[in-house]
Design a protein around this motif. Structure first.
Motif, PDB file in Angstrom:
ATOM      1  N   GLN A  30       0.812  -1.215   0.000  1.00 12.15           N
ATOM      2  CA  GLN A  30       0.000   0.000   0.000  1.00 12.15           C
ATOM      3  C   GLN A  30       0.844   1.263   0.000  1.00 12.15           C
ATOM      4  N   CYS A  31       1.834   1.333   0.905  1.00 18.50           N
ATOM      5  CA  CYS A  31       2.625   2.566   1.015  1.00 18.50           C
ATOM      6  C   CYS A  31       4.041   2.418   0.449  1.00 18.50           C
ATOM      7  N   ARG A  32       4.407   1.214   0.006  1.00 20.35           N
ATOM      8  CA  ARG A  32       5.708   0.951  -0.627  1.00 20.35           C
ATOM      9  C   ARG A  32       6.909   1.234   0.282  1.00 20.35           C
ATOM     10  N   SER A  33       6.734   1.059   1.581  1.00 19.45           N
ATOM     11  CA  SER A  33       7.839   1.229   2.526  1.00 19.45           C
ATOM     12  C   SER A  33       8.296  -0.138   3.016  1.00 19.45           C
ATOM     13  N   SER A  34       9.528  -0.228   3.519  1.00 19.83           N
ATOM     14  CA  SER A  34      10.081  -1.486   4.005  1.00 19.83           C
ATOM     15  C   SER A  34       9.972  -1.564   5.518  1.00 19.83           C
ATOM     16  N   PHE A  35       9.606  -2.773   6.018  1.00 22.75           N
ATOM     17  CA  PHE A  35       9.407  -2.954   7.447  1.00 22.75           C
ATOM     18  C   PHE A  35       9.982  -4.272   7.926  1.00 22.75           C
ATOM     19  N   CYS A  36      10.201  -4.350   9.240  1.00 27.27           N
ATOM     20  CA  CYS A  36      10.696  -5.572   9.869  1.00 27.27           C
ATOM     21  C   CYS A  36       9.525  -6.535  10.076  1.00 27.27           C
ATOM     22  N   GLY A  37       9.778  -7.686  10.630  1.00 32.30           N
ATOM     23  CA  GLY A  37       8.746  -8.687  10.860  1.00 32.30           C
ATOM     24  C   GLY A  37       7.646  -8.216  11.788  1.00 32.30           C
ATOM     25  N   THR A  38       7.973  -7.382  12.737  1.00 31.44           N
ATOM     26  CA  THR A  38       6.982  -6.876  13.688  1.00 31.44           C
ATOM     27  C   THR A  38       6.047  -5.859  13.048  1.00 31.44           C
ATOM     28  N   HIS A  39       6.568  -5.026  12.165  1.00 33.86           N
ATOM     29  CA  HIS A  39       5.791  -3.925  11.592  1.00 33.86           C
ATOM     30  C   HIS A  39       5.354  -4.152  10.147  1.00 33.86           C
ATOM     31  N   ARG A  40       5.473  -5.369   9.626  1.00 42.29           N
ATOM     32  CA  ARG A  40       5.191  -5.600   8.205  1.00 42.29           C
ATOM     33  C   ARG A  40       3.710  -5.505   7.847  1.00 42.29           C
ATOM     34  N   LEU A  41       2.803  -5.716   8.801  1.00 42.95           N
ATOM     35  CA  LEU A  41       1.373  -5.614   8.536  1.00 42.95           C
ATOM     36  C   LEU A  41       0.930  -4.156   8.580  1.00 42.95           C
ATOM     37  N   PRO A  42      -0.006  -3.763   7.712  1.00 45.90           N
ATOM     38  CA  PRO A  42      -0.450  -2.362   7.668  1.00 45.90           C
ATOM     39  C   PRO A  42      -0.966  -1.845   9.017  1.00 45.90           C
ATOM     40  N   GLU A  43      -1.614  -2.706   9.793  1.00 38.66           N
ATOM     41  CA  GLU A  43      -2.133  -2.297  11.097  1.00 38.66           C
ATOM     42  C   GLU A  43      -1.007  -1.975  12.076  1.00 38.66           C
ATOM     43  N   GLN A  44       0.136  -2.625  11.922  1.00 41.69           N
ATOM     44  CA  GLN A  44       1.242  -2.460  12.859  1.00 41.69           C
ATOM     45  C   GLN A  44       2.079  -1.211  12.595  1.00 41.69           C
ATOM     46  N   HIS A  45       2.129  -0.749  11.357  1.00 40.07           N
ATOM     47  CA  HIS A  45       2.960   0.431  11.070  1.00 40.07           C
ATOM     48  C   HIS A  45       2.137   1.668  10.746  1.00 40.07           C
ATOM     49  N   ASP A  46       0.858   1.656  11.104  1.00 37.54           N
ATOM     50  CA  ASP A  46      -0.020   2.808  10.860  1.00 37.54           C
ATOM     51  C   ASP A  46       0.070   3.268   9.406  1.00 37.54           C
ATOM     52  N   CYS A  47      -0.223   2.340   8.517  1.00 32.33           N
ATOM     53  CA  CYS A  47      -0.149   2.596   7.082  1.00 32.33           C
ATOM     54  C   CYS A  47      -1.073   3.751   6.696  1.00 32.33           C
ATOM     55  N   SER A  48      -0.573   4.626   5.859  1.00 29.78           N
ATOM     56  CA  SER A  48      -1.365   5.777   5.428  1.00 29.78           C
ATOM     57  C   SER A  48      -2.517   5.360   4.522  1.00 29.78           C
ATOM     58  N   ASN A  49      -2.420   4.215   3.886  1.00 30.24           N
ATOM     59  CA  ASN A  49      -3.461   3.727   2.982  1.00 30.24           C
ATOM     60  C   ASN A  49      -4.245   2.567   3.584  1.00 30.24           C
ATOM     61  N   LEU A  50      -4.334   2.501   4.909  1.00 29.30           N
ATOM     62  CA  LEU A  50      -4.977   1.377   5.570  1.00 29.30           C
ATOM     63  C   LEU A  50      -6.455   1.264   5.208  1.00 29.30           C
ATOM     64  N   GLU A  51      -7.173   2.363   5.173  1.00 29.68           N
ATOM     65  CA  GLU A  51      -8.608   2.319   4.852  1.00 29.68           C
ATOM     66  C   GLU A  51      -8.817   1.836   3.420  1.00 29.68           C
ATOM     67  N   ASN A  52      -7.975   2.273   2.506  1.00 31.08           N
ATOM     68  CA  ASN A  52      -8.049   1.824   1.116  1.00 31.08           C
ATOM     69  C   ASN A  52      -7.761   0.327   1.028  1.00 31.08           C
ATOM     70  N   CYS A  53      -6.791  -0.140   1.792  1.00 31.07           N
ATOM     71  CA  CYS A  53      -6.432  -1.555   1.831  1.00 31.07           C
ATOM     72  C   CYS A  53      -7.605  -2.390   2.333  1.00 31.07           C
ATOM     73  N   ARG A  54      -8.256  -1.931   3.394  1.00 30.61           N
ATOM     74  CA  ARG A  54      -9.410  -2.649   3.945  1.00 30.61           C
ATOM     75  C   ARG A  54     -10.553  -2.704   2.940  1.00 30.61           C
ATOM     76  N   GLN A  55     -10.799  -1.610   2.249  1.00 28.89           N
ATOM     77  CA  GLN A  55     -11.889  -1.570   1.268  1.00 28.89           C
ATOM     78  C   GLN A  55     -11.613  -2.525   0.112  1.00 28.89           C
ATOM     79  N   GLN A  56     -10.368  -2.593  -0.350  1.00 33.51           N
ATOM     80  CA  GLN A  56     -10.012  -3.512  -1.426  1.00 33.51           C
ATOM     81  C   GLN A  56     -10.194  -4.957  -0.990  1.00 33.51           C
ATOM     82  N   ALA A  57      -9.778  -5.282   0.235  1.00 31.24           N
ATOM     83  CA  ALA A  57      -9.937  -6.641   0.759  1.00 31.24           C
ATOM     84  C   ALA A  57     -11.418  -6.987   0.885  1.00 31.24           C
ATOM     85  N   PHE A  58     -12.224  -6.036   1.348  1.00 29.53           N
ATOM     86  CA  PHE A  58     -13.660  -6.252   1.469  1.00 29.53           C
ATOM     87  C   PHE A  58     -14.280  -6.561   0.117  1.00 29.53           C
ATOM     88  N   GLU A  59     -13.920  -5.786  -0.901  1.00 23.85           N
ATOM     89  CA  GLU A  59     -14.464  -5.996  -2.242  1.00 23.85           C
ATOM     90  C   GLU A  59     -14.040  -7.349  -2.809  1.00 23.85           C
TER      91      GLU A  59
END
Length: 78
Positions: A30-59
Motif C-alpha cells: 500500500q505505502c511501498r515502505s520497508s518494514f521488519c517482521g513486527t511492523h510488516r502488517l499495515p495495522e502495525q505500522h499505521d499505514c497511510s493507505n490502511l482504509e483503502n487496503c481494507r476496502q479492497q480486501a472487502f471488495e
C-alpha cells in the motif's frame, strides 16, 4: 556492500524501530515502505493507505463469496 535496509516504522519520531527490514515480505504493497517482521502488517505500522487496503480486501472477499454462492433447488412435492 550496501548497508542493510532498516524498518521505516516510526520514521521521524523518537520511537523509531531499528530492526532490519525483511527482504521478501517486508515491503508494504500500500505505502511501498520497508518494514521488519513486527511492523510488516499495515495495522502495525499505521499505514497511510490502511482504509483503502481494507476496502479492497472487502471488495475481493465480497466478489469471491458471491461467486461461490449456492442456490438451493426447489423440490417438487408429490
Amino acid at each position: 556492500m550496501p548497508a542493510k535496509k532498516r524498518c521505516q516504522a516510526g520514521l521521524g519520531t523518537d520511537s523509531r524501530c531499528s530492526s532490519a527490514a525483511l527482504r521478501i515480505v517486508g515491503e508494504c504493497p500500500q505505502c511501498r515502505s520497508s518494514f521488519c517482521g513486527t511492523h510488516r502488517l499495515p495495522e502495525q505500522h499505521d499505514c497511510s493507505n490502511l482504509e483503502n487496503c481494507r476496502q479492497q480486501a472487502f471488495e475481493r472477499n465480497k466478489s469471491k463469496l458471491e461467486s461461490e454462492r449456492t442456490v438451493a433447488s426447489k423440490m417438487a412435492t408429490a
